[in-house]
Scaffold this active site. Structure first.
Site, PDB file in Angstrom:
ATOM      1  N   ASP A 198      26.760  81.335  75.077  1.00 17.73           N
ATOM      2  CA  ASP A 198      26.247  82.150  76.180  1.00 17.73           C
ATOM      3  C   ASP A 198      27.378  82.942  76.836  1.00 17.73           C
ATOM      4  O   ASP A 198      28.397  82.376  77.241  1.00 17.73           O
ATOM      5  CB  ASP A 198      25.561  81.269  77.221  1.00 17.73           C
ATOM      6  CG  ASP A 198      24.415  80.459  76.625  1.00 17.73           C
ATOM      7  OD1 ASP A 198      24.039  80.732  75.466  1.00 17.73           O
ATOM      8  OD2 ASP A 198      23.906  79.551  77.305  1.00 17.73           O
ATOM      9  N   ASP A 255      32.230  80.316  71.746  1.00 15.03           N
ATOM     10  CA  ASP A 255      31.247  80.004  72.780  1.00 15.03           C
ATOM     11  C   ASP A 255      29.931  80.722  72.450  1.00 15.03           C
ATOM     12  O   ASP A 255      29.910  81.674  71.665  1.00 15.03           O
ATOM     13  CB  ASP A 255      31.816  80.460  74.129  1.00 15.03           C
ATOM     14  CG  ASP A 255      30.869  80.233  75.279  1.00 15.03           C
ATOM     15  OD1 ASP A 255      30.223  79.171  75.312  1.00 15.03           O
ATOM     16  OD2 ASP A 255      30.770  81.122  76.147  1.00 15.03           O
TER      17      ASP A 255
END
Length: 374
Positions: free
Chosen positions: A11, A9
């Site tokens: 953020d 991922d």
């Protein structure tokens, strides 16, 4: 050999997710996740994972999130990571909104079709790394496990996803240690005519304890080991307490020692040595060495016959059995007037010594011995 992948991922994982609007849409908002450079660079250089960034960017390319505000910060992030040896084999960005229910939006798998059912990839040996339950759900959906960048898994339990979480932590040091050296877990079942004992532990845990021996004071002492060493510790004992306490205490020590020894594995990178703790009116010193040669030096006297339901004569016997089974050298000395404080101090000192000795450094992953064997 099949390829393994880290589906990472963005953020909240590589960079700090901006509060309020959750959009990294300016250079001023770009802030990297603590310790990500050293550890992700280490993983990239030492392990054979492909790196694939998988990120939802709500409404990217619309008036709510124009592309010209997205790419400068994103490209600077990639450039900075690349400067530390961290590059990505693929970058997958979904631009939809949650209400669109797009097949490409995490936790759905539309962006990952090239990896699913592809004989070139080992998804069972791959991981999703992210900070949201949707990242763990993505891991479930593609047949791998997740590294969840949160301290608590309560949200995962609410959603029935906890079994797909291989590790929960907010520390990239732990992520790198887990991927490079694995978790140090073990489980021992010891069954005799006198006792039936289960010991399960994780040396890299958080001090969570679940202990039941039938002896309340003994439970309290064993909880000190888990709590103050940081290991997760489960001990379940059914013993012949109708005879006396001897077999329950001795066999628990043996099973616990064997479990610690098994979980230690190769001992590479560990500190090996540990020591000490004072408590109230008592001074309790515990020094230990995981050198593979069991030995106990015991210098502690108790005037009472029992503390709680636990015979004080069994204290020495417990630590001797533990030392033998864990193949560790123990030197224990206690001074003081309060008998309860004295033995509790010994158990806490043991726990702190264990914490020190079991600490592992993957950046110096050597055997702590000039002989080359422990």
């Amino acid at each position: 050999m099949k390829k393994k992948v880290l589906f990472i991922d963005r953020d909240g994982t590589l960079v700090i997710e901006p509060p309020v609007d959750y959009q990294l849409d300016s250079l001023e908002k770009l802030e990297f996740y603590p310790k990500v450079f050293r550890n992700l660079g280490f993983i990239r250089s030492k392990l054979d994972f492909e790196f694939v960034m998988v990120t939802n960017q709500d409404g990217l390319g619309t008036s709510s999130f124009p592309e010209e505000t997205f790419w400068p910060a994103h490209n600077l992030m990639l450039k900075t990571l690349a400067g530390e040896g961290i590059t990505f084999d693929d970058i997958l960005i979904d631009r939809s909104m949650p209400e669109d229910c797009a097949s490409t939006r995490k936790p759905r798998t539309g962006m990952l079709t090239k990896y699913i059912s592809n004989p070139e990839y080992d998804l069972e040996g791959s991981f999703v790394i992210g900070d949201r339950p949707t990242d763990v759900e993505l891991a479930k959906n593609i047949g791998c496990r997740a590294i969840y960048l949160q301290e608590s898994i309560d949200l995962l339990k609410e959603k029935g996803l906890e079994t797909y979480c291989a590790l929960a932590t907010t520390d990239w040091d732990r992520v790198a240690e887990f991927l490079f050296a694995g978790e140090r877990r073990a489980e021992i079942r010891r069954t005799t005519k006198e006792t039936d004992i289960l010991v399960a532990l994780n040396l890299d845990g958080k001090g969570t304890c679940d202990i039941s021996t039938g002896l309340g004071f003994f439970d309290h002492m064993l909880e000190q080991i888990g709590k103050h060493s940081g290991m997760d510790l489960t001990i379940r004992v059914k013993g012949d307490l109708e005879v006396d306490e001897h077999h329950t205490i001795e066999d628990t020590a043996i099973a616990l020692g064997e479990c610690i020894y098994q979980a230690l594995g190769s001992k590479r990178g560990i500190e090996r040595y540990g020591y000490a703790l004072p408590m109230d009116d008592c001074l309790c010193r515990v020094c230990l060495d995981f050198g593979g040669r069991p030995w106990l030096v015991w210098d502690a006297e108790f005037k009472r016959e029992k503390i709680g339901e636990m015979p004080t004569e069994m204290f020495l016997h417990f630590f001797k059995s533990l030392s033998d089974a864990a193949k560790m050298n123990l030197n224990i000395k206690a001074e003081g007037q309060n008998e309860h404080h004295k033995i509790e101090g010994i158990f806490k000192a043991l726990a702190r010594a264990l914490k020190m000795a079991l600490k592992r450094d993957i950046y110096h992953f050597e055997l702590p011995s000039s002989k080359g064997v422990l």
